[in-house]
Scaffold this motif. Structure first.
Motif, PDB file in Angstrom:
ATOM      1  N   UNK A  30     -61.197  -3.822  81.306  1.00 55.66           N
ATOM      2  CA  UNK A  30     -61.268  -3.220  82.636  1.00 55.66           C
ATOM      3  C   UNK A  30     -62.084  -4.119  83.557  1.00 55.66           C
ATOM      4  N   UNK A  31     -61.703  -4.173  84.848  1.00 54.58           N
ATOM      5  CA  UNK A  31     -62.541  -4.874  85.821  1.00 54.58           C
ATOM      6  C   UNK A  31     -63.086  -3.865  86.829  1.00 54.58           C
ATOM      7  N   UNK A  32     -64.302  -4.131  87.331  1.00 50.65           N
ATOM      8  CA  UNK A  32     -65.034  -3.187  88.173  1.00 50.65           C
ATOM      9  C   UNK A  32     -65.588  -3.888  89.406  1.00 50.65           C
ATOM     10  N   UNK A  61     -57.390  -4.353  83.801  1.00 52.55           N
ATOM     11  CA  UNK A  61     -56.946  -3.230  84.605  1.00 52.55           C
ATOM     12  C   UNK A  61     -58.089  -2.732  85.483  1.00 52.55           C
ATOM     13  N   UNK A  62     -57.743  -2.097  86.597  1.00 53.57           N
ATOM     14  CA  UNK A  62     -58.754  -1.581  87.517  1.00 53.57           C
ATOM     15  C   UNK A  62     -59.495  -0.399  86.893  1.00 53.57           C
ATOM     16  N   UNK A  63     -60.795  -0.366  87.060  1.00 53.26           N
ATOM     17  CA  UNK A  63     -61.636   0.731  86.568  1.00 53.26           C
ATOM     18  C   UNK A  63     -61.255   2.028  87.289  1.00 53.26           C
ATOM     19  N   UNK A  64     -61.089   3.112  86.519  1.00 52.99           N
ATOM     20  CA  UNK A  64     -60.723   4.391  87.118  1.00 52.99           C
ATOM     21  C   UNK A  64     -61.926   5.109  87.718  1.00 52.99           C
ATOM     22  N   UNK A  68     -62.108  -0.443  91.970  1.00 52.08           N
ATOM     23  CA  UNK A  68     -62.425  -1.677  92.710  1.00 52.08           C
ATOM     24  C   UNK A  68     -61.347  -2.090  93.699  1.00 52.08           C
ATOM     25  N   UNK A  69     -60.125  -1.588  93.510  1.00 52.04           N
ATOM     26  CA  UNK A  69     -59.061  -1.990  94.437  1.00 52.04           C
ATOM     27  C   UNK A  69     -59.256  -1.389  95.825  1.00 52.04           C
TER      28      UNK A  69
END
Length: 466
Positions: A30-32, A61-64, A68-69
């Motif tokens: 995950x990325x944050x 994948x984007x952190x839920x 970060x998106x």
């Protein structure tokens, strides 16, 4: 910053770095954003990426949790004048979706291969990956805040097919679009409603009042804390309505063609200077004896831009040596005579026209304009230069070259060219030293280089001090 400095920012959950870099955790995939509230990962498990697209290209994948998106764009692109900065501004404006990588490369004067190599080397992703990230961000906002059908969202966000839309959303967010919508609250309106993020603090009321004081009849209006204006977009006209939300700017859009959604959002962000870093600006002025007190009194002051640099340039000429109210009156007459009427279904309130296009103004005999002979000649000369491309004020233009080309036109002096660069081109480092209000606010002749790279904000602080 090096990686150790980035990790310290992550450990401190410092929100000032959100959007400037991204933290990817190898153990979770995950990325944050740096300010993510989750437990700080161990340093050995962390990689850093300059863009969300680079993290996604590396398989994260984007952190839920921190999402970060949704972070504001990096203020770095507002400052940089190199080919990477110019290309990023074009990508964010939807250039790849409209004309492909070839047109993007041509706009910045490079071959596709050279541009791809430059972007990949510096940002960790090529133009297609960067554009895909912008599409995914737009699509997620539409999924969660509107009742638009998924097919319409896919094409409005710039995807080539519904299948590509679904695959990209699953890869980036680990959820299907229908799952995202199931958790969202929708407004139940045919208007596209968006939440535009920004960095705190933000004095939105003062900014909207600034725009309202200069609102051109027929094109703009401001009442009750809500600013509305018409937009000239690549595929047709649109209307934007901007007001304060809870921790975000509430943006309502009505578009003739939903393919213009990305471009409309970028224009609204540029207008409100939403990608600014107010902390960095405040730190620059904190110890300044002249600007420090005003900056402390007005935290979150922004340097407003403009959604249409060509319109701003024409209005700057109209505003030469006259009051703000007189400039509004002249611009309103121009709109009534040469503006493009909106279709009845798009009209709302006092919004009836698009501002006259450069091509329309260039075709008007100077004697027919409601201006002095000299001012008419300047305006038609400017319009002709914009229509022919001799003066380029697009998001990927070279700001230095644009300013030089403007100064070459008869009747356009340093103030006008600098004002267009500051507001039309969104340059944060323009000081209007010859402006009458700035001179009145100054005590002596300060060294404005100490205020770089935020001299546009210094200009607005000086105006505000009056």
């Amino acid at each position: 910053m090096d990686d150790e400095q980035r990790y310290r920012a992550v450990h401190g959950r410092d929100s000032r770095f959100d959007g400037m870099f991204y933290t990817a955790v190898r153990t979770t995939g995950v990325y944050c954003r740096p300010s993510c509230p989750a437990r700080t990962p161990q340093r050995r498990n962390v990689d850093f990426y300059p863009t969300a697209a680079a993290a996604q290209e590396a398989g994260f994948r984007a952190c839920k949790r921190c999402r970060p998106e949704l972070t504001p764009g990096s203020p770095e692109w507002n400052i940089r004048a190199d080919v990477v900065g110019r290309a990023m501004r074009l990508i964010q404006d939807g250039a790849v979706d409209r004309g492909g990588v070839g047109e993007l490369a041509s706009s910045v004067g490079y071959s596709e291969r050279q541009l791809n190599r430059l972007l990949t080397a510096e940002l960790g992703a090529g133009p297609l990956a960067l554009a895909r990230t912008e599409r995914a961000r737009t699509a997620r906002t539409l999924v969660e805040t509107t009742d638009m059908p998924m097919t319409d969202i896919a094409f409005a966000a710039g995807f080539a097919s519904v299948r590509q839309f679904n695959e990209t959303m699953r890869a980036m967010f680990d959820r299907a679009p229908t799952e995202m919508r199931g958790r969202a609250v929708r407004p139940g309106s045919d208007t596209i409603t968006l939440r535009l993020a920004y960095r705190q603090p933000f004095d939105l009321d003062r900014l909207l009042e600034f725009l309202g004081a200069r609102a051109v009849p027929g094109v703009e209006e401001y009442a009750g804390g809500v600013y509305r204006r018409t937009l000239r977009l690549p595929h047709g006209p649109g209307i934007a309505e901007l007001s304060a939300g809870r921790g975000h700017v509430l943006c309502r859009l009505r578009l003739a063609d939903t393919r213009d959604l990305t471009g409309a959002v970028r224009r609204c962000r540029r207008l409100l200077d939403l990608d600014a870093d107010p902390q960095a600006v405040a730190e620059t002025f904190a110890g300044d004896p002249l600007l420090g007190p005003t900056a402390a009194r007005l935290p979150g002051l922004r340097s407003p831009g403009h959604p249409d640099p060509a319109e701003l340039a024409v209005r700057a000429v109209l505003g030469q040596q006259v009051s703000v109210a007189a400039a509004r009156t002249l611009a309103g007459r121009l709109v009534g005579a040469y503006g493009e009427p909106l279709a009845p279904e798009l009209r709302t309130g006092g919004l009836t026209h698009l501002f006259p296009a450069p091509e329309a103004l260039a075709a008007v005999p100077p004697g027919e304009l409601p201006l002095t002979r000299a001012r008419s000649a300047t305006l038609t000369g400017l319009a002709a230069a914009l229509a022919s491309g001799r003066v380029d004020l697009g998001p990927g233009c070279d700001r230095d070259e644009a300013q030089v080309r403007l100064r070459e036109l008869r009747g356009i002096g340093p103030w006008t060219a600098s004002y267009v660069r500051m507001r039309g081109l969104g340059d944060p480092d323009v000081f209007l030293g010859t402006d009458l209000g700035v001179r009145k606010a100054l005590a002596g002749t300060p060294d404005d280089r100490a205020w770089s790279p935020w001299r546009s904000y210094a200009t607005h602080l000086l105006w505000a001090s009056l």
